[in-house]
Design a protein around this motif. Structure first.
Motif, PDB file in Angstrom:
ATOM      1  N   LEU A  29      50.020  45.764  40.479  1.00 46.12           N
ATOM      2  CA  LEU A  29      50.262  44.366  41.102  1.00 46.12           C
ATOM      3  C   LEU A  29      51.826  43.938  40.852  1.00 46.12           C
ATOM      4  O   LEU A  29      52.378  44.231  39.763  1.00 46.12           O
ATOM      5  CB  LEU A  29      49.317  43.478  40.619  1.00 46.12           C
ATOM      6  CG  LEU A  29      47.921  43.846  40.530  1.00 46.12           C
ATOM      7  CD1 LEU A  29      47.133  42.957  40.025  1.00 46.12           C
ATOM      8  CD2 LEU A  29      47.268  44.238  42.009  1.00 46.12           C
ATOM      9  N   ARG A  32      50.680  39.130  41.481  1.00 47.83           N
ATOM     10  CA  ARG A  32      49.352  39.245  41.811  1.00 47.83           C
ATOM     11  C   ARG A  32      48.990  39.695  43.357  1.00 47.83           C
ATOM     12  O   ARG A  32      47.889  39.449  43.739  1.00 47.83           O
ATOM     13  CB  ARG A  32      48.756  37.652  41.893  1.00 47.83           C
ATOM     14  CG  ARG A  32      49.050  37.212  40.247  1.00 47.83           C
ATOM     15  CD  ARG A  32      48.206  37.704  39.423  1.00 47.83           C
ATOM     16  NE  ARG A  32      48.544  37.385  38.004  1.00 47.83           N
ATOM     17  CZ  ARG A  32      48.470  36.243  37.604  1.00 47.83           C
ATOM     18  NH1 ARG A  32      47.870  35.101  38.018  1.00 47.83           N
ATOM     19  NH2 ARG A  32      48.840  36.164  36.015  1.00 47.83           N
ATOM     20  N   MET A  33      49.781  40.498  43.798  1.00 45.75           N
ATOM     21  CA  MET A  33      49.557  41.485  45.063  1.00 45.75           C
ATOM     22  C   MET A  33      49.650  42.742  44.750  1.00 45.75           C
ATOM     23  O   MET A  33      50.535  43.379  44.058  1.00 45.75           O
ATOM     24  CB  MET A  33      50.687  40.835  45.890  1.00 45.75           C
ATOM     25  CG  MET A  33      50.309  39.497  46.501  1.00 45.75           C
ATOM     26  SD  MET A  33      48.832  38.993  47.414  1.00 45.75           S
ATOM     27  CE  MET A  33      49.069  40.350  48.636  1.00 45.75           C
ATOM     28  N   THR A  35      50.796  46.428  45.284  1.00 44.25           N
ATOM     29  CA  THR A  35      52.005  47.025  45.899  1.00 44.25           C
ATOM     30  C   THR A  35      51.688  48.266  46.626  1.00 44.25           C
ATOM     31  O   THR A  35      52.416  48.942  47.352  1.00 44.25           O
ATOM     32  CB  THR A  35      53.056  47.310  44.962  1.00 44.25           C
ATOM     33  OG1 THR A  35      52.455  48.279  43.829  1.00 44.25           O
ATOM     34  CG2 THR A  35      53.345  46.113  44.001  1.00 44.25           C
ATOM     35  N   GLN A 161      40.975  43.987  42.884  1.00 42.92           N
ATOM     36  CA  GLN A 161      40.391  42.906  43.388  1.00 42.92           C
ATOM     37  C   GLN A 161      39.508  41.588  43.074  1.00 42.92           C
ATOM     38  O   GLN A 161      39.843  40.634  43.109  1.00 42.92           O
ATOM     39  CB  GLN A 161      39.307  43.724  44.534  1.00 42.92           C
ATOM     40  CG  GLN A 161      40.148  44.517  45.681  1.00 42.92           C
ATOM     41  CD  GLN A 161      39.218  45.242  46.569  1.00 42.92           C
ATOM     42  OE1 GLN A 161      38.804  44.476  47.529  1.00 42.92           O
ATOM     43  NE2 GLN A 161      38.949  46.529  46.496  1.00 42.92           N
ATOM     44  N   LEU A 164      41.983  39.495  40.847  1.00 40.35           N
ATOM     45  CA  LEU A 164      42.487  38.515  41.597  1.00 40.35           C
ATOM     46  C   LEU A 164      41.562  37.381  42.200  1.00 40.35           C
ATOM     47  O   LEU A 164      41.833  36.353  42.071  1.00 40.35           O
ATOM     48  CB  LEU A 164      43.213  39.353  42.978  1.00 40.35           C
ATOM     49  CG  LEU A 164      44.181  40.013  42.790  1.00 40.35           C
ATOM     50  CD1 LEU A 164      44.647  40.707  44.114  1.00 40.35           C
ATOM     51  CD2 LEU A 164      45.445  39.685  41.995  1.00 40.35           C
ATOM     52  N   ARG A 170      42.065  33.847  47.274  1.00 42.24           N
ATOM     53  CA  ARG A 170      42.903  33.434  48.310  1.00 42.24           C
ATOM     54  C   ARG A 170      43.866  32.409  48.002  1.00 42.24           C
ATOM     55  O   ARG A 170      44.841  31.909  48.774  1.00 42.24           O
ATOM     56  CB  ARG A 170      42.117  33.267  49.608  1.00 42.24           C
ATOM     57  CG  ARG A 170      41.600  34.751  50.210  1.00 42.24           C
ATOM     58  CD  ARG A 170      41.080  34.428  51.430  1.00 42.24           C
ATOM     59  NE  ARG A 170      40.485  35.610  51.782  1.00 42.24           N
ATOM     60  CZ  ARG A 170      39.107  35.840  51.764  1.00 42.24           C
ATOM     61  NH1 ARG A 170      38.298  35.299  50.893  1.00 42.24           N
ATOM     62  NH2 ARG A 170      38.486  37.146  52.264  1.00 42.24           N
ATOM     63  N   GLY A 173      47.940  32.100  46.560  1.00 42.47           N
ATOM     64  CA  GLY A 173      49.511  31.947  47.164  1.00 42.47           C
ATOM     65  C   GLY A 173      49.459  30.819  48.206  1.00 42.47           C
ATOM     66  O   GLY A 173      50.478  30.814  49.125  1.00 42.47           O
TER      67      GLY A 173
END
Length: 229
Positions: A29, A32-33, A35, A161, A164, A170, A173
């Protein structure tokens, strides 16, 4: 910030009694995304696979006998992990096995200060609720229909998943940082057209003599008005 979500599969529950790590799966990650970068490896434990453990992950002694031993793959794993925080579900278990394997090949252990335990996060966020990976997938709507048996990489992908979602999903960000706000303002301000405002003199609103007379006659026609009490 770079983080690694990982999971392990083992021959049992306790490395102190000779159990070994036989599989590791890692998901990268960044901020927090995901890659898309992953690391996955099987290891020959150089021992038998108990039937109870094989029931969980489906990895047999025959399958693992053809895989490299941990010593041959340790460097590649450490290079992928780097110095990033390491996220795992019931992380003490996975750290225990990982550090045991490193100790067996004369490598330095992973600093426990890098450990992020999603079980602890889930218990704090959902006190009294079930916090197994399956339960958290159900809570957050993470599809696990393809999870027939435990698998290190698959479980790490599911956990990423869930992790996060535990941190806000959601919502993470939605807030622009100061630089992004400045950039957005710079991009839109030049395109704004200047609005010309036309001055208009205030219009008189005083009642005329005729209107005042009509109002007085109306008021006098009200029977027993309250303001006369």
């Amino acid at each position: 910030m770079r983080e690694i979500v990982f999971d392990t599969e083992t021959t049992g529950l306790d490395p102190k009694t000779g159990d070994r790590m036989v599989e590791i799966g890692c998901v990268e990650l960044f901020n927090r995304m995901p890659t898309g970068e992953t690391f996955h490896a099987y290891y020959n434990p150089e021992r038998d696979m108990p039937s109870a453990a094989e029931e969980v992950h489906g990895l047999s002694s025959a399958f693992l006998s053809e895989k490299p031993i941990f010593a041959d793959g340790a460097q590649a794993l450490l290079e992928f992990l780097g110095d990033a925080p390491l996220v795992a579900h019931n992380a003490g278990f996975d750290f225990g096995f990982l550090n045991n394997e490193l100790a067996l090949v004369g490598r330095e252990p992973i600093d426990m200060g890098r450990m992020v335990d999603t079980v602890a996060i889930a218990r704090k966020k959902h006190p009294g609720a079930k916090v197994s990976l399956d339960a958290l997938c159900s809570r957050y709507g993470v599809d696990r229909s393809h999870r027939v048996k435990h698998g290190a990489l698959l479980d790490a992908e599911l956990l990423a998943q869930v992790y996060l979602e535990l941190l806000g999903g959601r919502q993470i960000g939605l807030t622009l940082d100061a630089e992004a706000k400045r950039t957005a303002a710079a991009d839109t301000t030049p395109n704004m057209e200047k609005i010309e405002r036309i001055f208009r003199a205030p219009r008189p609103h005083a009642a005329s003599a005729e209107e005042l007379a009509r109002h007085k006659a109306f008021m006098e026609g009200i029977e027993s008005p309250l303001w006369n009490n």
